[in-house]
Design an enzyme around this catalytic site. Sequence first.
Site, PDB file in Angstrom:
ATOM      1  N   ASP A 109      22.342 -14.393  -5.174  1.00  0.00           N
ATOM      2  CA  ASP A 109      23.216 -13.222  -5.263  1.00  0.00           C
ATOM      3  C   ASP A 109      23.591 -12.924  -6.722  1.00  0.00           C
ATOM      4  O   ASP A 109      23.945 -13.838  -7.475  1.00  0.00           O
ATOM      5  CB  ASP A 109      24.487 -13.522  -4.450  1.00  0.00           C
ATOM      6  CG  ASP A 109      25.375 -12.309  -4.255  1.00  0.00           C
ATOM      7  OD1 ASP A 109      24.948 -11.373  -3.568  1.00  0.00           O
ATOM      8  OD2 ASP A 109      26.502 -12.311  -4.791  1.00  0.00           O
ATOM      9  N   GLU A 135      12.298 -29.751  -7.617  1.00  0.00           N
ATOM     10  CA  GLU A 135      12.406 -31.154  -7.173  1.00  0.00           C
ATOM     11  C   GLU A 135      11.920 -31.286  -5.735  1.00  0.00           C
ATOM     12  O   GLU A 135      11.518 -32.356  -5.303  1.00  0.00           O
ATOM     13  CB  GLU A 135      13.890 -31.627  -7.190  1.00  0.00           C
ATOM     14  CG  GLU A 135      14.505 -31.829  -8.543  1.00  0.00           C
ATOM     15  CD  GLU A 135      16.042 -31.992  -8.442  1.00  0.00           C
ATOM     16  OE1 GLU A 135      16.570 -32.332  -7.356  1.00  0.00           O
ATOM     17  OE2 GLU A 135      16.700 -31.759  -9.477  1.00  0.00           O
TER      18      GLU A 135
HETATM   19  C1  NOJ Z   1      25.518  -8.553  -3.820  1.00  0.00           C
HETATM   20  C2  NOJ Z   1      25.431  -8.572  -2.327  1.00  0.00           C
HETATM   21  O1  NOJ Z   1      24.174  -8.131  -1.918  1.00  0.00           O
HETATM   22  C3  NOJ Z   1      26.572  -7.712  -1.831  1.00  0.00           C
HETATM   23  O2  NOJ Z   1      26.464  -7.474  -0.454  1.00  0.00           O
HETATM   24  C4  NOJ Z   1      27.850  -8.388  -2.187  1.00  0.00           C
HETATM   25  O3  NOJ Z   1      28.940  -7.588  -1.806  1.00  0.00           O
HETATM   26  C5  NOJ Z   1      27.926  -8.646  -3.693  1.00  0.00           C
HETATM   27  N1  NOJ Z   1      26.709  -9.180  -4.205  1.00  0.00           N
HETATM   28  C6  NOJ Z   1      29.024  -9.619  -3.999  1.00  0.00           C
HETATM   29  O4  NOJ Z   1      28.624 -10.906  -3.587  1.00  0.00           O
END
Ligand code: NOJ
Length: 536
Positions: free
Chosen positions: A201, A255
């Site tokens: 993310d 790893e």
């Molecule tokens: C990107 C994610 O895809 C989204 O859904 C989220 O709200 C934000 N990052 C924060 O984690």
Amino acid sequence: MSADAWWKNGIVYQIYPRSFQDSDGDGIGDLQGIQRRLDYLVELGVDAVWISPIYPSPMADFGYDISDYCNVDPRFGTLEDFDSLAAECKARGLKLVLDFVPNHTSDRHPWFVQSRASRNNTKRDWYLWQDPAPGGGPPNNWLSNFGGPAWTFDEASGQYYCHSFLKEQPDLNWRSPEVRKAMYDVLRFWLRRGVDGFRVDVLYHLIKDVEFRDNPQNPSFQAGQDPSHQLLPLYTTDRPEMQDIIVEMRRVVDEFSDEASARVLIGELYLPLERLMAYYGRTSDGLLQGVQLPFNFQLITAPWHAAEIDRIVRNYEAALPHGAAPNWVLGNHDKPRIASRVGQERARLAAMLLLTLRGTPTLYYGDEIGLTDVPIPPDEVQDPFEKNEPGKGLGRDPQRTPMQWSGAHAAGFTDGTPWLRLGGDWSMRNVEAQQGDPASMLQLYKKLIALRRNEHALHEGSHEQLEAGADVLAYARSAGTRRLVVLLNFATSETPVAAELLPADTVVLASTHADRTGAVKGELVLQPLEGVIVAQ
Ligand code: NOJ
Ligand code: MG
């Protein structure tokens, strides 16, 4: 087969777990529900499943606010359910990719609870705490991506903490070696449990400017746009220090890679092309050291014109570092769905484009049946982004509605009441209805996926862009002596294709138009908005 063949040659399918399949009648999708639908995914022909976060979470941002990285939220099931799902994926040859959310935790995570408890506790520097500005107020001008400042004041300890998203999502301090170690151990926890990789993310957000300098104004900002775009994220994203972090992360997943199968990192990165390329990492011993698949979102952001997409494909192919694996994405849980962005007919062309370009395609659940964005009335809004910035069209609920499986109660998604309303078209537009309809979107997807699997030229061949006039996007994919030509007519009128572009004795392998088959005698005239794959 080489160890990395699966993520280079395969197809990734994204599941938003709240909305895929409910198994216990609470109206929220869950792991047992996903397990029940694995055979559907096998039949569809995808190779890997990426599941958006399933970890314990107060759900301020529906799982992207995590309070325990090494467990499963009871709404989604248990660790035993996870193990069972992982085993069932393995039994079917499906790879399993989890979401890894390293930039921020939930404000209920024990790390943050401790960090905010006092200025001198051992976890204080696990997060980004700053004194107020000299005249009072936030320490700098940084903005949250979900509206308002990126800083929230903590009365008790008299400092502000940084949050790139909600105030319930405090940003971790990735300069802390302890934070890094803790987060790498999270990766190891899931790798030991058998996951094949992670979608990371907002990877480009992890490190912020060490001096906390103000971000500059964005000169091209226009009223009505997402308010967080008022500033250019110069000091909050894509900092030079990221380059070391991606190498470290990659080492952790390596790893667990072996000769039979490599573990993969897929980076969520909304960046200009040349900066995106940097996330493949530095080269050492001839190999790239960063994330194997920096997500390429250009088909999501592109204006839908042949010339525009032609330019994007050429530039992307040209920019790839030596040895880098390309990838393409058409939709995800944060962006309007493809069928709503371009309409159902063009979404068929988009499917053919995604599944014939060179590089790993990622499908968003439901796009294979042409799900559209579902308007959500104000009193049913769930997404915090919409709640913070109402009426600007920024909310993400419309593209997160339940999967439409059948004409049964709640489209077969749940025995109860779905957490978010279904699309109004569910009784007609569903998997069951489309299984039996040769002209359906689902059958088109199945056909294209099968073709991509069976044709080396498509899943691992070279790519050559062709010239076919202003409205036709054309390219060739080749492996050995096999050469396939893809012709996508973006025009709403018939368009003839020059004979030089066609192989001798052209045979149509697939068309977006269900009524076209077989050999082409003489000239090939594309129907309005028709895409074809031809070969000799
Ligand atoms: C990107 C994610 O895809 C989204 O859904 C989220 O709200 C934000 N990052 C924060 O984690
Ligand atoms: Mg449930």
